[in-house]
Design an enzyme around this catalytic site. Structure first.
Site, PDB file in Angstrom:
ATOM      1  N   ARG A  21       0.813  -1.219   0.000  1.00 33.94           N
ATOM      2  CA  ARG A  21       0.000   0.000   0.000  1.00 33.94           C
ATOM      3  C   ARG A  21       0.843   1.265   0.000  1.00 33.94           C
ATOM      4  O   ARG A  21       0.491   2.269  -0.612  1.00 33.94           O
ATOM      5  CB  ARG A  21      -0.924  -0.020   1.230  1.00 33.94           C
ATOM      6  CG  ARG A  21      -1.689   1.265   1.485  1.00 33.94           C
ATOM      7  CD  ARG A  21      -2.409   1.195   2.834  1.00 33.94           C
ATOM      8  NE  ARG A  21      -1.492   0.891   3.933  1.00 33.94           N
ATOM      9  CZ  ARG A  21      -0.705   1.798   4.522  1.00 33.94           C
ATOM     10  NH1 ARG A  21      -0.717   3.059   4.117  1.00 33.94           N
ATOM     11  NH2 ARG A  21       0.086   1.446   5.514  1.00 33.94           N
ATOM     12  N   HIS A  51      12.705   2.519  22.674  1.00 30.96           N
ATOM     13  CA  HIS A  51      12.240   3.573  23.578  1.00 30.96           C
ATOM     14  C   HIS A  51      11.098   3.016  24.420  1.00 30.96           C
ATOM     15  O   HIS A  51       9.927   3.054  24.020  1.00 30.96           O
ATOM     16  CB  HIS A  51      11.793   4.794  22.769  1.00 30.96           C
ATOM     17  CG  HIS A  51      11.592   6.012  23.611  1.00 30.96           C
ATOM     18  ND1 HIS A  51      10.462   6.795  23.536  1.00 30.96           N
ATOM     19  CD2 HIS A  51      12.383   6.586  24.554  1.00 30.96           C
ATOM     20  CE1 HIS A  51      10.560   7.798  24.390  1.00 30.96           C
ATOM     21  NE2 HIS A  51      11.716   7.694  25.018  1.00 30.96           N
ATOM     22  N   ARG A 126     -12.568 -20.260  27.347  1.00 32.58           N
ATOM     23  CA  ARG A 126     -11.834 -20.142  26.087  1.00 32.58           C
ATOM     24  C   ARG A 126     -12.328 -18.943  25.274  1.00 32.58           C
ATOM     25  O   ARG A 126     -12.055 -18.842  24.086  1.00 32.58           O
ATOM     26  CB  ARG A 126     -11.978 -21.443  25.290  1.00 32.58           C
ATOM     27  CG  ARG A 126     -11.344 -22.649  25.983  1.00 32.58           C
ATOM     28  CD  ARG A 126     -11.341 -23.874  25.085  1.00 32.58           C
ATOM     29  NE  ARG A 126     -12.683 -24.410  24.894  1.00 32.58           N
ATOM     30  CZ  ARG A 126     -13.218 -25.385  25.624  1.00 32.58           C
ATOM     31  NH1 ARG A 126     -12.525 -25.917  26.626  1.00 32.58           N
ATOM     32  NH2 ARG A 126     -14.437 -25.832  25.371  1.00 32.58           N
ATOM     33  N   ARG A 127     -13.042 -18.048  25.948  1.00 35.29           N
ATOM     34  CA  ARG A 127     -13.607 -16.878  25.272  1.00 35.29           C
ATOM     35  C   ARG A 127     -13.032 -15.566  25.810  1.00 35.29           C
ATOM     36  O   ARG A 127     -13.618 -14.510  25.608  1.00 35.29           O
ATOM     37  CB  ARG A 127     -15.133 -16.881  25.444  1.00 35.29           C
ATOM     38  CG  ARG A 127     -15.789 -18.150  24.920  1.00 35.29           C
ATOM     39  CD  ARG A 127     -17.284 -18.158  25.189  1.00 35.29           C
ATOM     40  NE  ARG A 127     -17.896 -19.408  24.747  1.00 35.29           N
ATOM     41  CZ  ARG A 127     -19.195 -19.684  24.834  1.00 35.29           C
ATOM     42  NH1 ARG A 127     -20.027 -18.787  25.364  1.00 35.29           N
ATOM     43  NH2 ARG A 127     -19.673 -20.838  24.401  1.00 35.29           N
ATOM     44  N   CYS A 159      -3.319  -3.478  12.999  1.00 34.35           N
ATOM     45  CA  CYS A 159      -2.372  -4.528  12.604  1.00 34.35           C
ATOM     46  C   CYS A 159      -2.341  -5.612  13.676  1.00 34.35           C
ATOM     47  O   CYS A 159      -2.511  -6.788  13.379  1.00 34.35           O
ATOM     48  CB  CYS A 159      -0.982  -3.944  12.386  1.00 34.35           C
ATOM     49  SG  CYS A 159      -0.867  -2.825  10.984  1.00 34.35           S
ATOM     50  N   ASP A 182       5.264  -5.235  10.281  1.00 33.29           N
ATOM     51  CA  ASP A 182       6.521  -4.574   9.926  1.00 33.29           C
ATOM     52  C   ASP A 182       7.557  -5.126  10.900  1.00 33.29           C
ATOM     53  O   ASP A 182       7.670  -4.673  12.031  1.00 33.29           O
ATOM     54  CB  ASP A 182       6.349  -3.061  10.065  1.00 33.29           C
ATOM     55  CG  ASP A 182       7.633  -2.274   9.873  1.00 33.29           C
ATOM     56  OD1 ASP A 182       8.710  -2.892   9.757  1.00 33.29           O
ATOM     57  OD2 ASP A 182       7.560  -1.034   9.857  1.00 33.29           O
ATOM     58  N   ASN A 190       5.276  -4.239  19.348  1.00 34.00           N
ATOM     59  CA  ASN A 190       4.114  -5.078  19.639  1.00 34.00           C
ATOM     60  C   ASN A 190       4.443  -6.143  20.679  1.00 34.00           C
ATOM     61  O   ASN A 190       3.633  -6.439  21.557  1.00 34.00           O
ATOM     62  CB  ASN A 190       3.612  -5.767  18.366  1.00 34.00           C
ATOM     63  CG  ASN A 190       3.190  -4.830  17.267  1.00 34.00           C
ATOM     64  OD1 ASN A 190       3.358  -5.143  16.091  1.00 34.00           O
ATOM     65  ND2 ASN A 190       2.642  -3.669  17.620  1.00 34.00           N
ATOM     66  N   ILE A 221       9.631  -7.266   5.578  1.00 35.33           N
ATOM     67  CA  ILE A 221      10.706  -6.294   5.761  1.00 35.33           C
ATOM     68  C   ILE A 221      10.607  -5.317   4.601  1.00 35.33           C
ATOM     69  O   ILE A 221      10.581  -5.733   3.430  1.00 35.33           O
ATOM     70  CB  ILE A 221      12.095  -6.964   5.766  1.00 35.33           C
ATOM     71  CG1 ILE A 221      12.230  -7.945   6.936  1.00 35.33           C
ATOM     72  CG2 ILE A 221      13.202  -5.908   5.829  1.00 35.33           C
ATOM     73  CD1 ILE A 221      13.492  -8.795   6.876  1.00 35.33           C
ATOM     74  N   TYR A 222      10.538  -4.035   4.910  1.00 30.77           N
ATOM     75  CA  TYR A 222      10.484  -3.030   3.852  1.00 30.77           C
ATOM     76  C   TYR A 222      11.827  -2.947   3.127  1.00 30.77           C
ATOM     77  O   TYR A 222      12.889  -3.180   3.719  1.00 30.77           O
ATOM     78  CB  TYR A 222      10.103  -1.668   4.427  1.00 30.77           C
ATOM     79  CG  TYR A 222       8.634  -1.536   4.708  1.00 30.77           C
ATOM     80  CD1 TYR A 222       7.728  -1.322   3.667  1.00 30.77           C
ATOM     81  CD2 TYR A 222       8.136  -1.648   5.998  1.00 30.77           C
ATOM     82  CE1 TYR A 222       6.370  -1.215   3.911  1.00 30.77           C
ATOM     83  CE2 TYR A 222       6.773  -1.542   6.255  1.00 30.77           C
ATOM     84  CZ  TYR A 222       5.893  -1.323   5.207  1.00 30.77           C
ATOM     85  OH  TYR A 222       4.544  -1.227   5.454  1.00 30.77           O
TER      86      TYR A 222
END
Length: 277
Positions: A21, A51, A126-127, A159, A182, A190, A221-222
């Site tokens: 994108r 950071h 499990r919910r 994401c 990413d 994350n 990987i960009y």
């Protein structure tokens, strides 16, 4: 974290060249998973400096339900600036869906409240999960993030979108599904954010911590991160730090950055890389 470096190596060696994108271009693999036992340290990368304050404050911001970057900027977090409107709005992104999912009768559902209550009252369920993929508010890919936010849509779709929790022997584990990762810039954040959230929920529910598991769909990987990734892979991982929560707030929503103490963080130097918008 050797498992993370192994993932980067996997993408470099097995990735397919794909457009994306942003127009930057990537190499990508599909369907990967890695895990970390939280008893073996806090999973903040040591092969480059991260950071930590930005990671914690972003999570606190998510949990507050806020979707404007003003508070983030005031607390030293700039990672969302490129997608916000001039007024700082991002539309109904993560925090809105986590804490105030709109219902057809005009009300809202706080998914975080549901998770905390379920962990305390029915930990074998499990919910016990929450997610941010509200199809009604997904952005129109033909217009800019800012235009989407102005039109009441998300500036960006989530994401890291589904979090599920699991309790055994009074230890809390977490499983996160990420649709688009990413792997150089986003995934380390994350991972640490998921670990923070697991520690916070465990403390609120008088539990210990188990492990975190991250399932990744499109792992990429960009093209303008290749040299940075190779630099990172060449570095030897160091001992992971420990995370200490210095107080137990009244609720999951009352944590402040000052409640988090990172002990023994000794990373390699930061590696700069451009963000694809």
């Amino acid at each position: 974290m050797k498992s993370y470096l192994d993932l980067l190596t996997d993408v470099l060696e097995n990735g397919s060249v794909k457009g994306d994108r942003t127009g930057t271009g990537t190499i990508s693999v599909f369907g990967r998973q890695y895990r970390h036992d939280l008893s073996k340290g806090f999973p903040l990368l040591t092969t480059k400096k991260l950071h930590f304050k930005s990671i914690v404050n972003e999570l606190i911001w998510f949990l507050s339900g806020d979707t404007n970057i003003k508070w983030l900027n005031e607390n030293g977090v700039k990672i969302w600036n490129e997608w916000a409107t001039e007024e700082g709005d991002l539309g109904p992104v993560y925090g809105k869906q986590w804490t105030a999912w709109p219902t057809k009768d005009g009300g809202t559902i706080n998914q975080i409240d549901y998770v905390v209550n379920a962990l305390k009252t029915n930990p074998n369920s499990r919910r016990i999960l929450f997610h941010g993929w509200n199809v009604e508010y997904l952005p129109d890919e033909k217009v800019s993030p800012q235009e989407n936010a102005e039109n009441g849509k998300m500036a960006l779709p989530p994401c890291h979108l589904l979090y599920q929790f699991y309790v055994v022997d009074n230890k809390l584990s977490a499983h996160l599904f990420i649709r688009s990762s990413d792997s150089f810039l986003g995934l380390p954040y994350n991972t640490a954010s998921l670990a923070c959230l697991t520690h916070m929920l465990a403390q609120q529910c008088d539990m210990g911590v188990g492990e975190i598991v991250i399932s990744l769909s499109d792992v990429h990987i960009y093209s303008n991160h290749m040299e940075q990734v190779k630099t990172q892979i060449s570095r030897e991982p160091r001992k992971l730090p420990e995370l200490k929560l210095l107080r137990k707030p009244e609720s999951i929503y009352d944590y402040k950055f000052e409640d988090f103490e990172l002990v023994g963080y000794d990373p390699h130097p930061h590696i700069a890389a451009p963000v694809s918008i």
